[in-house]
Design a protein around this motif. Sequence first.
Motif, PDB file in Angstrom:
ATOM      1  N   LEU A   1       0.840  -1.201   0.000  1.00  0.00           N
ATOM      2  CA  LEU A   1       0.000   0.000   0.000  1.00  0.00           C
ATOM      3  C   LEU A   1       0.873   1.249   0.000  1.00  0.00           C
ATOM      4  N   LEU A   2       1.953   1.168   0.755  1.00  0.00           N
ATOM      5  CA  LEU A   2       2.898   2.285   0.829  1.00  0.00           C
ATOM      6  C   LEU A   2       3.513   2.543  -0.543  1.00  0.00           C
ATOM      7  N   VAL A   3       3.885   1.441  -1.185  1.00  0.00           N
ATOM      8  CA  VAL A   3       4.450   1.567  -2.527  1.00  0.00           C
ATOM      9  C   VAL A   3       3.420   2.217  -3.447  1.00  0.00           C
ATOM     10  N   GLY A   4       2.162   1.814  -3.279  1.00  0.00           N
ATOM     11  CA  GLY A   4       1.088   2.423  -4.051  1.00  0.00           C
ATOM     12  C   GLY A   4       1.010   3.914  -3.801  1.00  0.00           C
ATOM     13  N   GLY A   5       1.186   4.296  -2.548  1.00  0.00           N
ATOM     14  CA  GLY A   5       1.144   5.718  -2.195  1.00  0.00           C
ATOM     15  C   GLY A   5       2.237   6.495  -2.887  1.00  0.00           C
ATOM     16  N   ILE A   6       3.409   5.885  -2.957  1.00  0.00           N
ATOM     17  CA  ILE A   6       4.517   6.561  -3.629  1.00  0.00           C
ATOM     18  C   ILE A   6       4.187   6.735  -5.110  1.00  0.00           C
ATOM     19  N   GLY A   7       3.513   5.727  -5.665  1.00  0.00           N
ATOM     20  CA  GLY A   7       3.052   5.834  -7.054  1.00  0.00           C
ATOM     21  C   GLY A   7       2.120   7.022  -7.233  1.00  0.00           C
ATOM     22  N   VAL A   8       1.207   7.178  -6.286  1.00  0.00           N
ATOM     23  CA  VAL A   8       0.263   8.294  -6.364  1.00  0.00           C
ATOM     24  C   VAL A   8       1.017   9.618  -6.314  1.00  0.00           C
ATOM     25  N   MET A   9       1.996   9.669  -5.417  1.00  0.00           N
ATOM     26  CA  MET A   9       2.764  10.913  -5.296  1.00  0.00           C
ATOM     27  C   MET A   9       3.479  11.216  -6.609  1.00  0.00           C
ATOM     28  N   ASN A  10       4.048  10.167  -7.169  1.00  0.00           N
ATOM     29  CA  ASN A  10       4.774  10.315  -8.428  1.00  0.00           C
ATOM     30  C   ASN A  10       3.876  10.881  -9.518  1.00  0.00           C
ATOM     31  N   VAL A  11       2.687  10.277  -9.652  1.00  0.00           N
ATOM     32  CA  VAL A  11       1.810  10.721 -10.738  1.00  0.00           C
ATOM     33  C   VAL A  11       1.290  12.123 -10.449  1.00  0.00           C
ATOM     34  N   MET A  12       1.107  12.440  -9.179  1.00  0.00           N
ATOM     35  CA  MET A  12       0.628  13.776  -8.851  1.00  0.00           C
ATOM     36  C   MET A  12       1.706  14.822  -9.133  1.00  0.00           C
ATOM     37  N   LEU A  13       2.941  14.465  -8.830  1.00  0.00           N
ATOM     38  CA  LEU A  13       4.028  15.402  -9.126  1.00  0.00           C
ATOM     39  C   LEU A  13       4.100  15.655 -10.628  1.00  0.00           C
ATOM     40  N   MET A  14       3.915  14.574 -11.394  1.00  0.00           N
ATOM     41  CA  MET A  14       3.920  14.700 -12.842  1.00  0.00           C
ATOM     42  C   MET A  14       2.769  15.590 -13.297  1.00  0.00           C
ATOM     43  N   THR A  15       1.599  15.337 -12.695  1.00  0.00           N
ATOM     44  CA  THR A  15       0.414  16.119 -13.051  1.00  0.00           C
ATOM     45  C   THR A  15       0.650  17.598 -12.787  1.00  0.00           C
ATOM     46  N   VAL A  16       1.239  17.892 -11.627  1.00  0.00           N
ATOM     47  CA  VAL A  16       1.478  19.295 -11.290  1.00  0.00           C
ATOM     48  C   VAL A  16       2.412  19.923 -12.320  1.00  0.00           C
ATOM     49  N   LYS A  17       3.435  19.166 -12.698  1.00  0.00           N
ATOM     50  CA  LYS A  17       4.386  19.665 -13.699  1.00  0.00           C
ATOM     51  C   LYS A  17       3.693  19.949 -15.014  1.00  0.00           C
ATOM     52  N   GLU A  18       2.875  18.961 -15.437  1.00  0.00           N
ATOM     53  CA  GLU A  18       2.206  19.100 -16.727  1.00  0.00           C
ATOM     54  C   GLU A  18       1.184  20.222 -16.723  1.00  0.00           C
ATOM     55  N   ARG A  19       0.647  20.475 -15.561  1.00  0.00           N
ATOM     56  CA  ARG A  19      -0.480  21.402 -15.528  1.00  0.00           C
ATOM     57  C   ARG A  19      -0.128  22.723 -14.871  1.00  0.00           C
ATOM     58  N   THR A  20       1.160  23.060 -14.910  1.00  0.00           N
ATOM     59  CA  THR A  20       1.585  24.332 -14.335  1.00  0.00           C
ATOM     60  C   THR A  20       0.799  25.479 -14.957  1.00  0.00           C
ATOM     61  N   ARG A  21       0.662  25.444 -16.273  1.00  0.00           N
ATOM     62  CA  ARG A  21      -0.052  26.490 -16.985  1.00  0.00           C
ATOM     63  C   ARG A  21      -1.484  26.595 -16.463  1.00  0.00           C
ATOM     64  N   GLU A  22      -2.120  25.421 -16.312  1.00  0.00           N
ATOM     65  CA  GLU A  22      -3.498  25.411 -15.812  1.00  0.00           C
ATOM     66  C   GLU A  22      -3.579  26.042 -14.425  1.00  0.00           C
ATOM     67  N   ILE A  23      -2.584  25.721 -13.592  1.00  0.00           N
ATOM     68  CA  ILE A  23      -2.570  26.296 -12.247  1.00  0.00           C
ATOM     69  C   ILE A  23      -2.470  27.816 -12.350  1.00  0.00           C
ATOM     70  N   GLY A  24      -1.607  28.282 -13.275  1.00  0.00           N
ATOM     71  CA  GLY A  24      -1.476  29.718 -13.488  1.00  0.00           C
ATOM     72  C   GLY A  24      -2.787  30.349 -13.934  1.00  0.00           C
ATOM     73  N   ILE A  25      -3.479  29.657 -14.842  1.00  0.00           N
ATOM     74  CA  ILE A  25      -4.758  30.190 -15.330  1.00  0.00           C
ATOM     75  C   ILE A  25      -5.754  30.282 -14.186  1.00  0.00           C
TER      76      ILE A  25
ATOM     77  N   VAL B   1      -2.053  11.778   2.119  1.00  0.00           N
ATOM     78  CA  VAL B   1      -0.704  12.031   2.635  1.00  0.00           C
ATOM     79  C   VAL B   1       0.277  12.239   1.483  1.00  0.00           C
ATOM     80  N   PHE B   2       0.234  11.301   0.522  1.00  0.00           N
ATOM     81  CA  PHE B   2       1.207  11.383  -0.561  1.00  0.00           C
ATOM     82  C   PHE B   2       0.829  12.434  -1.594  1.00  0.00           C
ATOM     83  N   GLY B   3      -0.440  12.851  -1.570  1.00  0.00           N
ATOM     84  CA  GLY B   3      -0.844  13.904  -2.489  1.00  0.00           C
ATOM     85  C   GLY B   3      -0.531  15.284  -1.933  1.00  0.00           C
ATOM     86  N   PHE B   4      -0.237  15.333  -0.647  1.00  0.00           N
ATOM     87  CA  PHE B   4      -0.102  16.642  -0.019  1.00  0.00           C
ATOM     88  C   PHE B   4       1.094  17.416  -0.563  1.00  0.00           C
ATOM     89  N   MET B   5       2.207  16.709  -0.692  1.00  0.00           N
ATOM     90  CA  MET B   5       3.426  17.396  -1.138  1.00  0.00           C
ATOM     91  C   MET B   5       3.241  18.001  -2.534  1.00  0.00           C
TER      92      MET B   5
END
Length: 666
Positions: free
Chosen positions: A553-577, A645-649
């Motif tokens: 489950l912990l490993v799964g959490g790290i996966g979630v964090m990873n994909v969320m970090l990627m999402t934030v990177k990809e959607r920087t523009r959206e965040i700006g908008i 928890v892993f989405g918070f960062m």
Amino acid sequence: MQHAIPGDGPSAALSIALIELRDIRKRYGGGDSPAVEVLRGVSLSIQEGEFVAIVGASGSGKSTLMHILGCLDRPSSGEYLYAGRDVAELDPDALAWLRREAFGFVFQGYHLIPTESALENVAMPAVYAGLPAAQRESRATRLLTRLGLAQRLDHRPNQLSGGQQQRVAIARALMNGGRIILADEPTGALDTRSGAEVMALLEELASQGHTIILITHDRTVAQKARRIIDIRDGQIVADTGGPQPISCGNATDSPRLLLEGMAQGVARTASVWSDIIQAARAAWRVMWINRFRTSLTLLGIIIGVASVIVMLAIGHGTRERVVAQMGAFGSNLLYISSVGISSRVPGRSITLADLEAMGEVPNIAFVLPNSTGNKVVRFGSNDVQTYIRGTGAALPHIQTWPLARGTFFSEADDRQMAAVAVLGHVAAQKLMPGIDDPLGRYVLIENVPFLVIGVMSEKGALTGDRDEDDLVIVPFSTAGVRIFGQREPTYTVLAVADVGQIDATQQAVEDLMLKRHGIKDFRSSNAAASLAAQVRTQDSMTVMLAMIATISLLVGGIGVMNVMLMTVKERTREIGIRMATGARQRDILRQFLTESTLVSVVGGVAGVVIGLLVGFTLIVWDVPILFSLTAIAGAFSCSVATGLVFGFMPARQAAGLDPVVALSGE
Ligand code: ADP
Ligand code: MG
């Protein structure tokens, strides 16, 4: 130039400019890279209702100026007064409020959110303003209809032409009122006709009383404005208009009145729930668009949740099976035997009178005394050393040990000291090899002939290294008198009626014996205790399995964090908008937290379903499975917590982005 000082009397309000810049400078770099001053002392005053064009060559600092005007960026030095209020004093939430209440942005690159429909893009600023969904939708629909996009409400940006996208962006700028429209090269990416349309729209808005600040490098475009400000190398070189208050059109309440609502608007906390629903809906769409990537990420959580459920179900099932098996072998039994410290008869301190007294203890259902020892048993000329057990008639019942053939002796046999014997399965084979039916034959024990009346069924168990089937069972009194010459039992089995009370009953028996003997010359034990030990072993196994599952489950959490970090990177523009349209940091935080939580909720649900499916499949193969609701709920909430928890960062990273940096991000 005369400046009104905020708050020095009602008459002063009239002369307060909507926007007042004083010696604004903006520097980039410094530190390692050489510092570049992009704005070099811009002073400017804009009244409500003006239509201003800021013209300059590419690189002259127009966009930088616009970002400062729109509160997307802060100047390096200088003062910016909005309706007399120093913007530098506002905290990020107040700035977000000002952006969404006072400004509407139109960008060269449209800056629409690609995953949302035209209607949703337009409605977005009102989401952050806290307008109820129904009102948002009807207002956005009205705006889009007014701009000729009534047929395009549900289209996504990539399904619209450039001109249409720019009209959607203008509708979005108007959503919260669009008091000041900041348009940065709004026609820059458009063909001539669409560009002309957009300019006509801006002119119309200006005539309706909106303050328009148009930024362009194109002098012909700038001609449409009533005032033209020339900027070159970060300095204003010409200004046709100068302050010229215009009070035509339906300009809403004065800028100052707007500011009065600020404290309340910034503190808005209502409709958190509808915000979350909104965020969840947006998150769901993003997940759906990236469904392949999302499902890969989810694999960790799914496997984690499913294995927690299955492992615990196997653990509980096995435990239950152990308990059931032990129950069959007498979990309701107490054992009591003498300890050789009695002054009377060493090793035989428990008397027949004690047995009777024990029979009176509440919850005692049976008292089964036993006299035991090893003796030589003879059949014909065959001498066999075996174990003799003198016991009560209730033995087959109490110990759930049925006979293979014949009958067990009765209580009458016991009372009358009848010389009858029941052979254990192995003893029968050893004594009478090759004889089919031992019943009715006699065996000699201590020279006394015993009539064989039954043969026990095979137990197939060992006590120590003694085969439990290698024994001869005789009535207790017969054994005492005719075999061992000793009437007191070696040990006594007590069956309790209610197993739940077995510990209390054991205590009651001990108390009774202590009272009768005065010293503790006996020892008691209960089968439930050894059962409990077994169950404990099983439980620690279960804990271990659950821990392994938790790690996945912990490993799964790290996966979630990873994909969320990627999402934030990809959607920087959206965040700006989103920030440009008035999202506060906490709105962004909430959105990305909702997203990661939703991801893990979906993973959790899928994990539960798969766990149950696997469990039911295992039942088919006779694996002991006992689903536990606690385990299912626990695993599910763990997965949700993992997402939080892993989405918070990543969410905090997104919320902490600077609006301009995010807007210019990829
Ligand atoms: P315009 O919009 O008039 O074309 P900008 O305001 O975008 O000009 O940029 C003005 C100058 O500031 C340019 O030389 C650009 O390279 C520089 N500049 C803009 N943003 C940054 C930044 N984040 N860091 C460093 N230099 C920047
Ligand atoms: Mg620019």
